[in-house]
Design a protein around this motif. Structure first.
Motif, PDB file in Angstrom:
ATOM      1  N   GLY A   1      21.377  -2.477 -24.219  1.00 46.16           N
ATOM      2  CA  GLY A   1      22.234  -3.049 -25.277  1.00 46.16           C
ATOM      3  C   GLY A   1      23.457  -3.714 -24.615  1.00 46.16           C
ATOM      4  O   GLY A   1      23.796  -4.537 -25.234  1.00 46.16           O
ATOM      5  N   TRP A   2      24.090  -2.717 -23.949  1.00 48.97           N
ATOM      6  CA  TRP A   2      25.496  -3.385 -23.180  1.00 48.97           C
ATOM      7  C   TRP A   2      24.835  -4.624 -22.635  1.00 48.97           C
ATOM      8  O   TRP A   2      25.756  -5.626 -22.741  1.00 48.97           O
ATOM      9  N   GLU A   3      24.007  -4.933 -21.685  1.00 49.71           N
ATOM     10  CA  GLU A   3      23.552  -6.014 -21.159  1.00 49.71           C
ATOM     11  C   GLU A   3      23.261  -7.072 -22.119  1.00 49.71           C
ATOM     12  O   GLU A   3      23.737  -8.425 -21.944  1.00 49.71           O
ATOM     13  N   ILE A   4      22.532  -7.017 -23.301  1.00 44.81           N
ATOM     14  CA  ILE A   4      22.318  -7.863 -24.292  1.00 44.81           C
ATOM     15  C   ILE A   4      23.677  -8.472 -24.696  1.00 44.81           C
ATOM     16  O   ILE A   4      23.868  -9.696 -24.899  1.00 44.81           O
ATOM     17  N   ALA A   5      24.496  -7.548 -25.268  1.00 41.90           N
ATOM     18  CA  ALA A   5      25.878  -8.006 -25.690  1.00 41.90           C
ATOM     19  C   ALA A   5      26.360  -8.792 -24.643  1.00 41.90           C
ATOM     20  O   ALA A   5      27.068  -9.852 -24.886  1.00 41.90           O
ATOM     21  N   LEU A   6      26.680  -8.402 -23.512  1.00 41.77           N
ATOM     22  CA  LEU A   6      27.473  -9.266 -22.306  1.00 41.77           C
ATOM     23  C   LEU A   6      26.973 -10.433 -22.098  1.00 41.77           C
ATOM     24  O   LEU A   6      27.473 -11.723 -21.955  1.00 41.77           O
ATOM     25  N   THR A   7      25.385 -10.545 -21.648  1.00 42.91           N
ATOM     26  CA  THR A   7      24.831 -11.681 -21.179  1.00 42.91           C
ATOM     27  C   THR A   7      24.564 -12.998 -22.292  1.00 42.91           C
ATOM     28  O   THR A   7      24.491 -13.907 -21.979  1.00 42.91           O
ATOM     29  N   LEU A  57      16.057 -10.431 -22.195  1.00 45.40           N
ATOM     30  CA  LEU A  57      17.220  -9.882 -23.147  1.00 45.40           C
ATOM     31  C   LEU A  57      17.818 -10.918 -23.635  1.00 45.40           C
ATOM     32  O   LEU A  57      18.822 -10.746 -24.398  1.00 45.40           O
ATOM     33  N   ASP A  58      17.179 -12.037 -23.787  1.00 44.62           N
ATOM     34  CA  ASP A  58      17.764 -13.198 -24.474  1.00 44.62           C
ATOM     35  C   ASP A  58      17.410 -13.138 -26.094  1.00 44.62           C
ATOM     36  O   ASP A  58      16.302 -13.166 -26.416  1.00 44.62           O
ATOM     37  N   ILE A  59      18.574 -13.130 -26.732  1.00 40.65           N
ATOM     38  CA  ILE A  59      18.362 -12.922 -28.219  1.00 40.65           C
ATOM     39  C   ILE A  59      17.655 -14.457 -28.801  1.00 40.65           C
ATOM     40  O   ILE A  59      16.992 -14.272 -29.780  1.00 40.65           O
ATOM     41  N   GLN A  60      17.946 -15.423 -28.143  1.00 39.05           N
ATOM     42  CA  GLN A  60      17.357 -16.671 -28.441  1.00 39.05           C
ATOM     43  C   GLN A  60      15.894 -16.643 -29.046  1.00 39.05           C
ATOM     44  O   GLN A  60      15.203 -17.011 -29.987  1.00 39.05           O
ATOM     45  N   ASP A  61      15.186 -15.911 -27.928  1.00 34.49           N
ATOM     46  CA  ASP A  61      13.637 -15.681 -27.993  1.00 34.49           C
ATOM     47  C   ASP A  61      13.446 -14.792 -29.284  1.00 34.49           C
ATOM     48  O   ASP A  61      12.317 -15.049 -30.251  1.00 34.49           O
ATOM     49  N   HIS A  62      14.358 -13.830 -29.557  1.00 29.02           N
ATOM     50  CA  HIS A  62      14.075 -12.951 -30.782  1.00 29.02           C
ATOM     51  C   HIS A  62      14.466 -13.998 -32.069  1.00 29.02           C
ATOM     52  O   HIS A  62      13.680 -13.765 -32.920  1.00 29.02           O
ATOM     53  N   ILE A  63      15.427 -14.596 -31.923  1.00 24.58           N
ATOM     54  CA  ILE A  63      16.024 -15.499 -33.321  1.00 24.58           C
ATOM     55  C   ILE A  63      14.636 -16.585 -33.503  1.00 24.58           C
ATOM     56  O   ILE A  63      14.370 -16.391 -34.792  1.00 24.58           O
ATOM     57  N   THR A  64      13.975 -16.915 -32.746  1.00 20.71           N
ATOM     58  CA  THR A  64      13.093 -17.949 -33.004  1.00 20.71           C
ATOM     59  C   THR A  64      11.704 -17.080 -33.505  1.00 20.71           C
ATOM     60  O   THR A  64      11.324 -17.555 -34.486  1.00 20.71           O
ATOM     61  N   ASN A  65      11.438 -15.952 -33.193  1.00 16.59           N
ATOM     62  CA  ASN A  65      10.152 -15.287 -33.407  1.00 16.59           C
ATOM     63  C   ASN A  65      10.233 -14.407 -34.402  1.00 16.59           C
ATOM     64  O   ASN A  65       9.473 -14.264 -35.405  1.00 16.59           O
ATOM     65  N   ASN A  66      11.514 -13.745 -34.831  1.00 15.81           N
ATOM     66  CA  ASN A  66      11.848 -12.707 -35.745  1.00 15.81           C
ATOM     67  C   ASN A  66      12.006 -13.904 -37.198  1.00 15.81           C
ATOM     68  O   ASN A  66      11.476 -13.241 -38.198  1.00 15.81           O
ATOM     69  N   ALA A  67      12.285 -14.922 -36.837  1.00 19.34           N
ATOM     70  CA  ALA A  67      12.490 -16.010 -38.126  1.00 19.34           C
ATOM     71  C   ALA A  67      11.287 -15.867 -38.989  1.00 19.34           C
ATOM     72  O   ALA A  67      11.224 -15.895 -40.170  1.00 19.34           O
ATOM     73  N   SER A  68      10.126 -15.779 -38.379  1.00 24.57           N
ATOM     74  CA  SER A  68       8.639 -15.658 -39.088  1.00 24.57           C
ATOM     75  C   SER A  68       7.986 -14.316 -38.964  1.00 24.57           C
ATOM     76  O   SER A  68       7.077 -13.960 -39.663  1.00 24.57           O
ATOM     77  N   GLY A  69       8.980 -13.126 -38.589  1.00 23.02           N
ATOM     78  CA  GLY A  69       8.545 -11.848 -38.552  1.00 23.02           C
ATOM     79  C   GLY A  69       7.788 -11.492 -37.502  1.00 23.02           C
ATOM     80  O   GLY A  69       6.923 -10.449 -37.694  1.00 23.02           O
ATOM     81  N   TYR A  70       7.958 -11.925 -36.345  1.00 24.71           N
ATOM     82  CA  TYR A  70       7.260 -11.743 -35.277  1.00 24.71           C
ATOM     83  C   TYR A  70       8.320 -11.229 -34.036  1.00 24.71           C
ATOM     84  O   TYR A  70       9.362 -11.524 -34.180  1.00 24.71           O
ATOM     85  N   PHE A  71       7.859 -10.767 -32.673  1.00 22.62           N
ATOM     86  CA  PHE A  71       8.496 -10.623 -31.876  1.00 22.62           C
ATOM     87  C   PHE A  71       7.958 -11.528 -30.653  1.00 22.62           C
ATOM     88  O   PHE A  71       6.851 -11.961 -30.451  1.00 22.62           O
ATOM     89  N   PRO A  72       8.966 -11.794 -29.557  1.00 26.84           N
ATOM     90  CA  PRO A  72       8.778 -12.747 -28.299  1.00 26.84           C
ATOM     91  C   PRO A  72       7.500 -12.112 -27.252  1.00 26.84           C
ATOM     92  O   PRO A  72       7.044 -12.672 -26.452  1.00 26.84           O
TER      93      PRO A  72
END
Ligand SMILES: *Cc1c(COP(=O)(O)O)cnc(C)c1O
Length: 394
Positions: A67-73, A227-242
């Motif tokens: 979580g620390w690394e996700i926040a920073l990077t 740990l890139d949130i972009q991949d989560h943003i893209t996949n979470n939008a339709s209810g899935y994970f990267p």
């Protein structure tokens, strides 16, 4: 040893039977058509725990450290200046990570037992007229020392200095146990792990990003992949994970959030406050001191108890474990041997906590610390009796 093991470290915490049952599921396809029916409400309801309407939550198959690394990077570029305070092992480790990732870390040493010095923070922010400080790294509840810092005060300092720095908070041992208001306090990233207030096994890093922190990903040049949130943003939008999520942990999280919301967050915070106060009464009755130097720092999720000079807290833990089947929290790094900790967060009530106080008392006497037998238990129990909810007479 027959009977339950008594787990009173500040994480992992005790898991309610209903969460254990919820996690006992056969594996299923994480790409099945109705998987979003689990994920979309889960991400939405997680926002309630962070007390946010405008933020966006993320669930990573990782731990608080990630979580620390996700926040920073996801928000910063190498060389960016961040400001932090070092007052325990967890604030230390976040600082250490930020340096290793190539950020320009400015930090102040604060005595272990205190928290964020708001006056000095405000002065430092006011002095930074060029706004070189890009983010604050604040450890809300320093689990190593049992110290809680004032996040509303941090926000006030930022506002008083009219400083645009992002406000990142490690809430691993506070979120879901101690009041944490993402929106009201203008927090840009809050992060937690599943094994503390969420009453789950370790394995999930739970985060919430403000709109400002989300925007920062477009300019952040730090390298990131898993740990890139972009991949989560893209996949979470339709209810899935990267990538493949841990299905049992997701069902466990669903149950944990249900339990927290059923009890009501304010009630959860009040319960932690009351249980913690019982432990503090016990410590006082023993004639011992907390590592936290002033009541304003007292943590409602963990108490670090200083053993008298000439004793080693590791001996207390040793006897507690081998004689009474009780796991107490160790003193970490600078306070190793000087304190032992009682974790009092998660799925907990008065009589459960009595076992930790009684066991600590017995183990302290075993190593020769002269606490009066029964004194801590009596003080805690009397406090809990006096403050017990009213019950209609039979
Ligand atoms: C436990 C803890 C962490 C580390 O979390 P892991 O899940 O062990 O990576 C970070 N910060 C605080 C305040 C903690 O209590």
């Amino acid at each position: 040893m027959p009977g339950r093991t008594h787990l009173y470290v500040p994480g992992p915490t005790n898991i309610p039977d209903s969460i254990l049952s919820a996690m006992h599921v056969p594996m299923e396809d994480h790409r099945r058509p109705d998987f979003p029916e689990l994920i979309q409400p889960l991400l939405e309801d997680l926002k309630k725990i962070f007390q946010t309407k405008s933020g966006q939550c993320f669930i990573f198959p990782a731990t608080g450290t990630a979580g620390w690394e996700i926040a920073l990077t996801n928000t910063l570029s190498p060389g960016d200046k961040v400001l932090a305070y070092r007052f325990g092992q967890f604030s230390h480790l976040w600082i250490d990570m930020a340096r290793r990732l190539g950020f320009d870390v400015e930090y102040e040493e604060v005595p272990w037992g205190e928290g964020v010095p708001l006056d000095r923070l405000e002065a430092r922010l006011k002095a930074d007229t060029k706004h070189e400080i890009k983010a604050l790294l604040i450890c809300h509840n320093e689990t190593a020392t049992g110290v809680t810092s004032d996040l509303a005060g941090v926000r006030k300092a930022l506002d008083a200095a009219n400083h645009p720095a992002m406000f990142f908070v490690d809430g691993v041992s506070s979120i879901a146990s101690i009041d944490f208001r993402m929106d009201e306090w203008g927090i840009d990233i809050g992060l937690a792990g599943s094994q503390k207030g969420f009453m789950l096994p370790a394995g999930l890093a739970l985060l919430c990003f403000s709109q400002k922190a989300l925007e920062a990903r477009h300019t952040a040049k730090s390298r990131r992949c898993f740990l890139d949130i972009q991949d989560h943003i893209t996949n979470n939008a339709s209810g899935y994970f990267p990538y493949t999520p841990s299905i049992p942990l997701l069902y466990g999280l669903r149950k944990a959030i249900d339990l927290l919301l059923e009890e009501g967050l304010q009630n959860v915070f009040a319960r932690h406050q009351r249980l913690a106060e019982g432990v503090r009464r016990a410590v006082k009755a023993w004639g011992l001191e907390l590592c936290a130097r002033d009541p304003k720092w007292y943590s409602n999720t963990v108490s670090a108890i200083v053993v008298p000079q000439g004793y080693d807290a590791r001996d207390v833990m040793h006897y507690a474990y081998h004689r009474y089947n009780l796991s107490l929290g160790a003193g970490l790094s600078e306070v190793a041997g000087k304190v032992f900790r009682i974790g009092h967060l998660g799925d907990l009530n008065e009589l459960m906590l009595c076992s930790a106080i009684a066991g600590a008392e017995m183990a302290m006497r075993d190593v020769g610390i002269q606490v009066t037998p029964g004194s801590g238990v009596a003080a805690a129990c009397e406090y809990w009796r006096e403050t017990a909810p009213a019950v209609k007479p039979r």
